[in-house]
Design a protein around this motif. Structure first.
Motif, mmCIF file in Angstrom:
data_model
loop_
_atom_site.group_PDB
_atom_site.id
_atom_site.type_symbol
_atom_site.label_atom_id
_atom_site.label_comp_id
_atom_site.label_asym_id
_atom_site.label_seq_id
_atom_site.Cartn_x
_atom_site.Cartn_y
_atom_site.Cartn_z
ATOM 1 N N PHE A 1 0.560 -1.256 -0.461
ATOM 2 C CA PHE A 1 -0.057 -0.029 0.188
ATOM 3 C C PHE A 1 1.145 1.304 -0.131
ATOM 4 C CE2 PHE A 1 -4.193 -1.361 1.851
ATOM 5 C CZ PHE A 1 -4.058 -2.680 0.806
ATOM 6 N N GLU A 2 2.188 0.635 1.231
ATOM 7 C CA GLU A 2 2.267 2.466 0.946
ATOM 8 C C GLU A 2 3.810 2.996 -0.264
ATOM 9 O OE1 GLU A 2 6.383 5.102 3.540
ATOM 10 O OE2 GLU A 2 4.863 2.887 4.036
ATOM 11 N N PRO A 3 3.939 1.506 -1.118
ATOM 12 C CA PRO A 3 4.228 1.948 -2.430
ATOM 13 C C PRO A 3 3.976 3.203 -3.021
ATOM 14 C CG PRO A 3 4.757 0.145 -1.469
ATOM 15 C CD PRO A 3 4.196 0.510 -0.487
ATOM 16 N N LEU A 4 2.730 1.971 -3.392
ATOM 17 C CA LEU A 4 1.546 2.738 -4.308
ATOM 18 C C LEU A 4 1.125 3.273 -4.110
ATOM 19 C CD1 LEU A 4 0.142 -1.509 -5.410
ATOM 20 C CD2 LEU A 4 1.755 0.110 -6.629
ATOM 21 N N MET A 5 0.878 3.927 -2.784
ATOM 22 C CA MET A 5 -0.162 5.518 -2.461
ATOM 23 C C MET A 5 1.043 6.603 -3.790
ATOM 24 S SD MET A 5 -1.348 5.686 0.920
ATOM 25 C CE MET A 5 -0.172 5.625 1.917
ATOM 26 N N TYR A 6 2.188 6.709 -3.583
ATOM 27 C CA TYR A 6 3.340 7.525 -4.631
ATOM 28 C C TYR A 6 2.942 7.408 -5.654
ATOM 29 C CZ TYR A 6 5.752 8.312 0.387
ATOM 30 O OH TYR A 6 5.946 8.722 1.460
ATOM 31 N N TYR A 7 2.670 5.543 -5.966
ATOM 32 C CA TYR A 7 2.337 5.381 -7.234
ATOM 33 C C TYR A 7 1.560 6.136 -7.976
ATOM 34 C CZ TYR A 7 3.694 2.787 -11.703
ATOM 35 O OH TYR A 7 4.070 2.801 -12.623
ATOM 36 N N ASP A 8 0.335 6.019 -7.651
ATOM 37 C CA ASP A 8 -0.560 6.782 -7.484
ATOM 38 C C ASP A 8 -0.533 7.990 -7.917
ATOM 39 O OD1 ASP A 8 -3.945 5.919 -7.916
ATOM 40 O OD2 ASP A 8 -3.679 7.714 -6.963
ATOM 41 N N LYS A 9 0.136 8.842 -7.243
ATOM 42 C CA LYS A 9 -0.005 10.289 -7.315
ATOM 43 C C LYS A 9 1.537 10.321 -8.689
ATOM 44 C CE LYS A 9 1.534 12.389 -3.857
ATOM 45 N NZ LYS A 9 2.766 13.069 -2.774
ATOM 46 N N PHE A 10 2.591 9.585 -8.736
ATOM 47 C CA PHE A 10 2.773 9.857 -10.170
ATOM 48 C C PHE A 10 1.937 9.090 -11.516
ATOM 49 C CE2 PHE A 10 4.564 6.648 -13.359
ATOM 50 C CZ PHE A 10 5.532 7.362 -14.065
ATOM 51 N N LEU A 11 1.405 8.697 -11.720
ATOM 52 C CA LEU A 11 0.508 8.473 -12.585
ATOM 53 C C LEU A 11 -0.886 9.984 -11.953
ATOM 54 C CD1 LEU A 11 -1.625 4.506 -12.677
ATOM 55 C CD2 LEU A 11 0.614 5.559 -13.915
ATOM 56 N N GLU A 12 -1.012 10.100 -11.297
ATOM 57 C CA GLU A 12 -2.173 11.743 -11.567
ATOM 58 C C GLU A 12 -1.784 12.150 -12.438
ATOM 59 O OE1 GLU A 12 -3.984 14.703 -8.809
ATOM 60 O OE2 GLU A 12 -2.356 12.905 -7.418
ATOM 61 N N LYS A 13 -0.071 12.614 -11.895
ATOM 62 C CA LYS A 13 0.778 13.910 -12.747
ATOM 63 C C LYS A 13 1.289 13.125 -13.805
ATOM 64 C CE LYS A 13 2.264 16.163 -8.842
ATOM 65 N NZ LYS A 13 0.848 15.671 -7.477
ATOM 66 N N MET A 14 1.244 11.517 -14.431
ATOM 67 C CA MET A 14 1.854 11.916 -16.411
ATOM 68 C C MET A 14 0.651 11.600 -16.766
ATOM 69 S SD MET A 14 4.568 10.804 -16.128
ATOM 70 C CE MET A 14 4.709 11.667 -15.312
ATOM 71 N N ASP A 15 -0.766 11.620 -16.112
ATOM 72 C CA ASP A 15 -2.134 12.278 -16.345
ATOM 73 C C ASP A 15 -2.039 13.413 -17.200
ATOM 74 O OD1 ASP A 15 -4.020 10.829 -17.990
ATOM 75 O OD2 ASP A 15 -5.811 10.894 -16.225
ATOM 76 N N GLU A 16 -1.667 14.520 -16.362
ATOM 77 C CA GLU A 16 -1.432 16.185 -17.169
ATOM 78 C C GLU A 16 -1.198 15.982 -18.271
ATOM 79 O OE1 GLU A 16 -3.733 18.046 -15.566
ATOM 80 O OE2 GLU A 16 -4.486 16.752 -14.179
ATOM 81 N N PRO A 17 -1.454 16.521 -19.391
ATOM 82 C CA PRO A 17 -0.437 16.702 -20.485
ATOM 83 C C PRO A 17 0.465 18.181 -20.227
ATOM 84 C CG PRO A 17 -2.881 16.907 -20.902
ATOM 85 C CD PRO A 17 -3.129 16.249 -19.824
ATOM 86 N N GLU A 18 -0.755 18.963 -19.514
ATOM 87 C CA GLU A 18 0.919 20.144 -19.462
ATOM 88 C C GLU A 18 2.107 19.493 -18.182
ATOM 89 O OE1 GLU A 18 0.797 24.914 -16.574
ATOM 90 O OE2 GLU A 18 -0.814 23.584 -17.404
ATOM 91 N N ILE A 19 1.598 18.998 -17.462
ATOM 92 C CA ILE A 19 3.091 18.244 -16.518
ATOM 93 C C ILE A 19 3.435 17.506 -17.805
ATOM 94 C CG2 ILE A 19 3.745 17.049 -15.152
ATOM 95 C CD1 ILE A 19 1.285 17.402 -13.462
ATOM 96 N N ARG A 20 3.294 16.608 -18.689
ATOM 97 C CA ARG A 20 4.279 16.175 -19.631
ATOM 98 C C ARG A 20 5.331 16.671 -20.361
ATOM 99 N NH1 ARG A 20 2.811 9.647 -19.981
ATOM 100 N NH2 ARG A 20 4.006 9.921 -22.309
ATOM 101 N N LEU A 21 4.187 18.507 -21.213
ATOM 102 C CA LEU A 21 4.992 19.322 -21.723
ATOM 103 C C LEU A 21 6.125 19.561 -20.716
ATOM 104 C CD1 LEU A 21 5.033 20.171 -24.449
ATOM 105 C CD2 LEU A 21 2.823 21.645 -23.400
ATOM 106 N N ASN A 22 6.090 20.014 -19.978
ATOM 107 C CA ASN A 22 7.085 20.427 -18.637
ATOM 108 C C ASN A 22 8.088 19.355 -18.706
ATOM 109 O OD1 ASN A 22 5.257 23.222 -18.657
ATOM 110 N ND2 ASN A 22 4.537 22.634 -16.220
ATOM 111 N N LEU A 23 7.864 17.780 -18.545
ATOM 112 C CA LEU A 23 9.001 17.346 -18.162
ATOM 113 C C LEU A 23 9.373 16.972 -18.854
ATOM 114 C CD1 LEU A 23 7.397 14.687 -16.084
ATOM 115 C CD2 LEU A 23 8.601 16.576 -15.347
ATOM 116 N N GLU A 24 9.471 17.225 -20.674
ATOM 117 C CA GLU A 24 9.823 17.503 -21.824
ATOM 118 C C GLU A 24 10.596 18.426 -22.310
ATOM 119 O OE1 GLU A 24 6.837 15.821 -24.539
ATOM 120 O OE2 GLU A 24 5.946 14.249 -23.424
ATOM 121 N N SER A 25 10.523 19.374 -21.481
ATOM 122 C CA SER A 25 11.428 20.493 -22.028
ATOM 123 C C SER A 25 13.202 20.194 -22.261
ATOM 124 C CB SER A 25 10.596 21.396 -20.773
ATOM 125 O OG SER A 25 12.602 22.844 -20.888
#
Length: 317
Positions: A247-271
């Motif tokens: 559960f603990e590691p997957l809570m962090y993983y859930d936050k990761f998937l949340e961020k990866m699902d945001e187009p603006e965040i992905r665009l920023n990470l591709e800078s």
């Protein structure tokens, strides 16, 4: 424990899982047309892991028993159109031109001709894959690969060390490959860095669990355990083996998937401005979560397998 049984702390994992299953259902409709053809796709990436987010690619390579280039490319095209995802990046591992012969998947394992592409395809088939096309041939290949990694000569007390060593080698190859692709090949640095911290690490960790579970089992039992766990996604695999310890590691993983699902965040990470990205609040936050994710994976591993378990020695030596 199954993903559907998770509570609200894991909503993004559950949503990605559900969306992935809808897309995979569309792909499944192609199987009947390709029965007994000897041609199938090995689907990988976020779709196979059931972690589909906005901007996911269709990562898949073609395996064929007999040379039938037109049929193989036809299957890839039909599958790509059915699933409606972006074309894969220019890695050479995926795409309609990425065709490998069935027998080649089982040859030169660890030999001088075992290229990065070969070990990548082999490990992805074991750690994160689903098939489209001639399903019977895919299942046959998966079993043949396990027979190659776990022979009848292995003793009960041994782990599946041949498989474990290749999983470790694959993960280290990814880490080295990251440096080459981002420093010399001009690939986006930020998003690859974050994926290495989260999704690639979870794939690797789930592979360690597969091998750990083979301790004190006969060769037949070892192969059966590996086959059962292979059919699960990395998240499902971690839940299946670790239960609530996951559960603990997957809570962090859930936050990761949340961020990866945001187009603006992905665009920023591709800078392309690596220095500015390193200093950004977004990147630092993701990296901090990544460190906590790694530590929680290690804690869960140590809690589940006590110090006497052979997996600890095998990973170190």
């Amino acid at each position: 424990m199954k993903i559907g049984e998770l509570d609200g702390r894991f909503n993004h994992i559950k949503e990605a899982h559900l969306e992935s299953e809808k897309r995979l259902e569309k792909l499944g409709k192609l199987n009947e047309s390709y029965q007994n053809t000897g041609v199938f796709l090995v689907v990988n990436g976020s779709l196979a892991r059931k972690e589909l987010v906005d901007g996911s690619d269709f990562d898949a390579f073609i395996v064929q028993k007999r040379i039938s280039r037109s049929l193989a490319q036809q299957l890839w095209t039909e599958a790509h159109e059915a699933v409606g995802l972006r074309r894969p990046g220019s890695t050479g591992v995926f795409g309609e031109d990425s065709v490998v012969q069935y027998d080649e998947m089982l040859l030169n394992i660890g030999g001088s001709s075992d290229s990065n592409e070969s070990i990548t395809r082999r490990m992805l088939l074991i750690l994160e894959s689903t098939s489209v096309g001639d399903e019977a041939s895919f299942e046959e290949l998966a079993k043949a690969m396990l027979n190659r990694y776990i022979s009848d000569q292995i003793t009960d007390h041994q782990l599946a060390l041949f498989l474990l060593n290749d999983i470790i080698r694959y993960y280290r190859t990814i880490c080295v490959d990251f440096e080459f692709k981002t420093e010399e090949d001009g690939k986006p640095w930020g998003i690859r860095n974050i994926k290495l911290v989260f999704s690639r690490k979870l794939i690797y960790f789930s592979g360690l669990l597969i091998c750990a579970e083979t301790a004190q089992r006969s060769a037949l039992e070892k192969r059966a355990i590996c086959e059962r766990l292979m059919r699960l996604t990395p998240i499902e695999r971690v839940l299946s083996v670790l239960g609530e310890d996951a559960f603990e590691p997957l809570m962090y993983y859930d936050k990761f998937l949340e961020k990866m699902d945001e187009p603006e965040i992905r665009l920023n990470l591709e800078s392309e401005d690596k220095d500015a990205l390193r200093k950004s609040e977004l990147f630092r936050s993701l990296k901090n979560d990544g460190h906590h994710f790694s530590m929680s994976l290690r804690s869960a591993f140590v809690r589940h397998y006590d110090g006497s378990h052979p997996i600890h020695r095998a990973i170190m030596f």
